[in-house]
Write a protein that holds these residues in place. Structure first.
Motif, PDB file in Angstrom:
ATOM      1  N   UNK A 112       0.812  -1.225   0.000  1.00 14.32           N
ATOM      2  CA  UNK A 112       0.000   0.000   0.000  1.00 14.32           C
ATOM      3  C   UNK A 112       0.839   1.265   0.000  1.00 14.32           C
ATOM      4  N   UNK A 113       2.144   1.154   0.302  1.00 11.38           N
ATOM      5  CA  UNK A 113       2.957   2.366   0.453  1.00 11.38           C
ATOM      6  C   UNK A 113       4.240   2.298  -0.381  1.00 11.38           C
ATOM      7  N   UNK A 114       4.274   1.414  -1.370  1.00 15.33           N
ATOM      8  CA  UNK A 114       5.457   1.335  -2.221  1.00 15.33           C
ATOM      9  C   UNK A 114       5.604   2.601  -3.055  1.00 15.33           C
ATOM     10  N   UNK A 115       6.814   2.848  -3.487  1.00 12.96           N
ATOM     11  CA  UNK A 115       7.184   3.952  -4.367  1.00 12.96           C
ATOM     12  C   UNK A 115       7.198   5.316  -3.686  1.00 12.96           C
ATOM     13  N   UNK A 116       7.008   5.363  -2.356  1.00 13.57           N
ATOM     14  CA  UNK A 116       7.103   6.683  -1.712  1.00 13.57           C
ATOM     15  C   UNK A 116       7.459   6.644  -0.233  1.00 13.57           C
ATOM     16  N   UNK A 117       7.440   5.516   0.475  1.00  7.34           N
ATOM     17  CA  UNK A 117       7.804   5.509   1.885  1.00  7.34           C
ATOM     18  C   UNK A 117       9.307   5.307   2.037  1.00  7.34           C
ATOM     19  N   UNK A 118       9.908   6.064   2.927  1.00  8.61           N
ATOM     20  CA  UNK A 118      11.345   5.963   3.180  1.00  8.61           C
ATOM     21  C   UNK A 118      11.659   4.586   3.783  1.00  8.61           C
ATOM     22  N   UNK A 176       0.918   8.187   4.981  1.00  7.42           N
ATOM     23  CA  UNK A 176       2.062   8.511   4.132  1.00  7.42           C
ATOM     24  C   UNK A 176       1.637   9.401   2.970  1.00  7.42           C
ATOM     25  N   UNK A 177       0.416   9.207   2.489  1.00  7.45           N
ATOM     26  CA  UNK A 177      -0.098  10.025   1.393  1.00  7.45           C
ATOM     27  C   UNK A 177       0.152   9.394   0.042  1.00  7.45           C
ATOM     28  N   UNK A 178      -0.524   9.896  -0.994  1.00  9.19           N
ATOM     29  CA  UNK A 178      -0.391   9.309  -2.337  1.00  9.19           C
ATOM     30  C   UNK A 178       0.934   9.687  -2.993  1.00  9.19           C
ATOM     31  N   UNK A 179       1.323   8.920  -3.990  1.00 11.58           N
ATOM     32  CA  UNK A 179       2.472   9.282  -4.810  1.00 11.58           C
ATOM     33  C   UNK A 179       2.189  10.621  -5.505  1.00 11.58           C
TER      34      UNK A 179
END
Length: 427
Positions: A112-118, A176-179
């Motif tokens: 659910x949080x790939x491509x933007x979570x550290x 985390x919010x959207x990409x």
């Protein structure tokens, strides 16, 4: 101890461990190439951090004698986890088998949080989540906690694993919010064969996940094994028909997703229902998950890889249908609605609601606490470039000599990619 049971549980533990690398391929193929390694590492890293957390403390919180809400500290640091029998297998093997469940449950959230979570924040999150969320919920159902006392049926983790992880995934996606380019450009899977490979390996490993949950080489294991084969078959058939009716095409990603949804749905019911009922359950489960994915695509929720629709909706449907199809004649457990016990559906619903609320609240708290120490979100520049480079200093598909990093600085070719990105993240 029984040697046949020990042999089967050794195999089952290895099969479930394989599911985490399988998930890495399934998730990794679904993202853009610039994030392929980062996405796959989000699964692989769980083998380390979630696994160690489980061994040191999580197992004790889940299975040591304690209260109805959480286990005690009697098994912390694996104290007392020896070769003595736990049922008909060594206690240490039971701990290892259960540990593989904790590892993949934590890894599921990453979709659910790939491509933007550290990456560093993600590691901290899954480590704490296994201890604060997964272990207590496992105790409620499998460790003698309050849901077990109530009579909730969850053979291999529909509620403990899938509903629990999906609730956390939903909250994580919102926090985390959207990409930054979500809804503004198509974000297509970069490697569909990886997706199919991952789905196939997940199905293979799932035989250990479900049939191994019998904890013995017996008839219930055979029943769970058969149901794990049949239910996804039915899901795939219904999903295919829905695709044909809706679009006139049958997509590979849709087929792979259907298999996973069928596996998720049969998980809570695998050792409780008849094979014919498993076909019905698998077919029914396809419908709500299919349309949940279509609905999510029209919202602003950036659940990147549809963890909520596949694992959350699939897990809830499977848990509720366990309360419908559970058959005492097959399993020796309680009957469901079909067997005249309508109250079992209410018990199943209570278990789902408890996992949803607890996991959602605790996930929100954990993310906010971690956010006070570590940034949750990757920098916009890193997100545009791709987290493979920024978090790992590598590319899944390197060009030329493959040089990416020069000391702490980015090579000129990568610097150029920060201004303009195209599909795959290259300038």
């Amino acid at each position: 101890m029984n040697n046949a049971d020990v042999a089967w549980m050794l195999i089952s533990t290895a099969l479930v461990l394989l599911m985490t690398p399988a998930l890495a391929f399934f998730y990794g193929g679904l993202v853009r190439s610039k994030n392929a390694l980062n996405t796959m590492m989000m699964s692989f890293i769980s083998l380390g951090f979630a696994g160690v957390a489980w061994a040191l403390l999580g197992y004790s919180l889940a299975f040591a004698p304690g209260t109805s809400l959480v286990g005690g500290l009697g098994f912390s640091l694996l104290k007392g986890v020896t070769l003595d029998p736990q049922g008909t297998i060594p206690h240490v093997l039971f701990m290892a088998f259960q540990g593989t469940f904790a590892v993949i449950t934590a890894a599921l959230i990453s979709g659910a949080i790939v491509e933007r979570m550290r990456f560093s924040a993600y590691i901290a999150f899954i480590t704490l989540w296994v201890l604060a969320v997964y272990a207590p919920v496992a105790h409620w159902v499998w460790g003698g906690g309050w849901l077990a006392t109530m009579g909730a049926l969850d053979f291999a983790g529909g509620t403990v694993v899938h509903v629990n992880a999906a609730a956390a995934a939903l909250v994580a996606a919102l926090v985390v919010g959207p990409r930054f380019d979500h809804g503004r450009q198509a974000m297509l899977p970069h490697n569909v064969p990886f997706v199919l490979l991952g789905a196939g390996l997940l199905w293979f490993g799932w035989f250990g996940f479900n049939a191994g949950s019998a904890l013995a080489a017996n008839g219930i294991a055979g029943l769970a094994f058969t149901n794990t084969m049949l239910a996804p078959m039915a899901t795939l058939v219904v999903w295919t028909l829905l695709d044909v009716i809706r679009t006139g095409r049958v997509t590979a990603v849709g087929g792979a997703t259907a298999i996973v949804v069928g596996l998720v749905a049969i998980t809570p019911a695998a050792g409780y229902i008849s094979p014919v009922s498993s076909l019905m359950l698998g077919g029914i489960a396809a419908i709500p998950s299919y349309f949940a994915i279509q609905f999510r695509a029209r919202t602003r929720l950036d659940d990147s890889l549809d963890v909520v629709a596949a694992h959350g909706v699939g897990g809830m449907v499977g848990a509720l249908l366990t309360g419908v199809f559970a058959d005492q004649a097959w399993s020796g457990a309680a009957n469901g609605l079909v067997g005249g016990n309508a109250g079992q559906i209410g018990i199943q619903a209570a278990g789902i609601a408890a996992a949803l609320v607890y996991s959602s609240v605790m996930t929100f708290v954990l993310l906010k606490l971690i956010g006070l120490v570590l940034p949750l979100r990757a920098a916009s520049r890193d997100e545009a470039l791709g987290l493979d480079v920024s978090d790992h200093g590598e590319e899944a598909y390197a060009e030329g000599d493959g040089a990416i990093l020069i000391g702490p600085d980015l090579a000129p070719s990568v610097m150029a990619a920060t201004a303009v990105t195209t599909e795959g993240g290259r300038a």
